[in-house]
Design a protein around this motif. Structure first.
Motif, short mmCIF file in Angstrom:
data_model
loop_
_atom_site.label_atom_id
_atom_site.label_comp_id
_atom_site.label_asym_id
_atom_site.label_seq_id
_atom_site.Cartn_x
_atom_site.Cartn_y
_atom_site.Cartn_z
N GLY A 119 0.79 -1.23 0.00
CA GLY A 119 0.00 0.00 0.00
C GLY A 119 0.81 1.27 0.00
O GLY A 119 0.59 2.17 -0.81
N TRP A 120 1.81 1.37 0.91
CA TRP A 120 2.55 2.62 1.00
C TRP A 120 3.32 2.92 -0.27
O TRP A 120 3.50 4.07 -0.67
CB TRP A 120 3.49 2.63 2.22
N ALA A 148 2.46 1.80 -3.39
CA ALA A 148 1.52 2.07 -4.47
C ALA A 148 1.07 3.53 -4.46
O ALA A 148 0.82 4.13 -5.49
CB ALA A 148 0.32 1.14 -4.36
N LYS A 149 1.02 4.13 -3.23
CA LYS A 149 0.53 5.52 -3.10
C LYS A 149 1.58 6.55 -3.48
O LYS A 149 1.30 7.73 -3.58
CB LYS A 149 0.11 5.77 -1.65
N ARG A 150 2.85 6.15 -3.63
CA ARG A 150 3.91 7.13 -3.90
C ARG A 150 3.75 7.78 -5.26
O ARG A 150 3.31 7.19 -6.20
CB ARG A 150 5.28 6.46 -3.85
#
Ligand SMILES: C[S@@+](CC[C@H](N)C(=O)[O-])C[C@H]1O[C@@H](n2cnc3c(N)ncnc32)[C@H](O)[C@@H]1O
Length: 163
Positions: free
Chosen positions: A158-159, A161-163
């Motif tokens: 998740g972290w 993918a959000k970048r």
């Protein structure tokens, strides 16, 4: 900017246990074009360099059947990594994150994993593509990569993918 102990802002280090819970055997060495950690790609997908896995002669018989695989899972020991950080701020990500949320070599047991393409097997030498370690890094295991059970194409970090 790291302090004198090599700790960057936001990073947390812990006291490591006094003794080890297990031992391991290095089963060979990995030969790569990168003499130091800083020369290495960040992960095995970033380079198409052919590297050589040199297996200790003691384990020759353990290589029977390996040449039939197109890809292998390689486990190796990041011998130059510190082991005491539980929160890290890798330079290329900036923000601090828990060690177990990262693929950093810095971890209590500095075991690295890469899925590599097997190019050739010659006796005790395996030519592979997909590694990211410095020349001479110790090898701890080889396993066949099973796309049928190992691949999870829709998996998400998740972290990242959000970048
Ligand atoms: C981010 S780690 C990823 C390792 C592995 N692919 C994984 O996901 O477990 C790769 C980095 O480890 C560092 N490294 C390479 N060889 C090392 C060694 N022998 N000891 C400590 N760090 C090493 C290099 O900076 C390299 O870019």
């Amino acid at each position: 900017m790291a302090d004198d102990a090599g700790i960057r802002p936001g990073e947390i280090k812990v006291e490591l246990p006094q003794g080890f819970d297990a031992g391991l055997y290095f089963i060979g060495r990995i030969r790569t074009p990168w003499p130091t950690r800083d020369d290495c790609p960040k992960n095995g997908r970033e380079s198409d360099a052919v590297c050589t896995i040199e297996v200790d002669p003691r384990y020759a018989a353990a290589l029977a059947g390996v040449a039939s695989s197109t890809h292998l899972l390689v486990l190796y020991w990041m011998d130059e990594a510190r082991r005491d950080l539980v929160v890290q701020a890798p330079r290329h990500y900036g923000e601090p994150r828990g060690t177990f949320a990262l693929r950093s070599p810095v971890r209590p047991n500095p075991i690295a994993a890469s899925v590599v393409k097997l190019v050739q097997v010659e006796d005790l030498r395996l030519s592979v593509v997909g590694l990211d370690c410095r020349d001479g890094t110790p090898l701890i295991d080889l396993k066949p990569y099973f796309a049928s059970t190992d691949a999870v194409p829709d998996a998400v970090v998740g972290w990242h993918a959000k970048r």
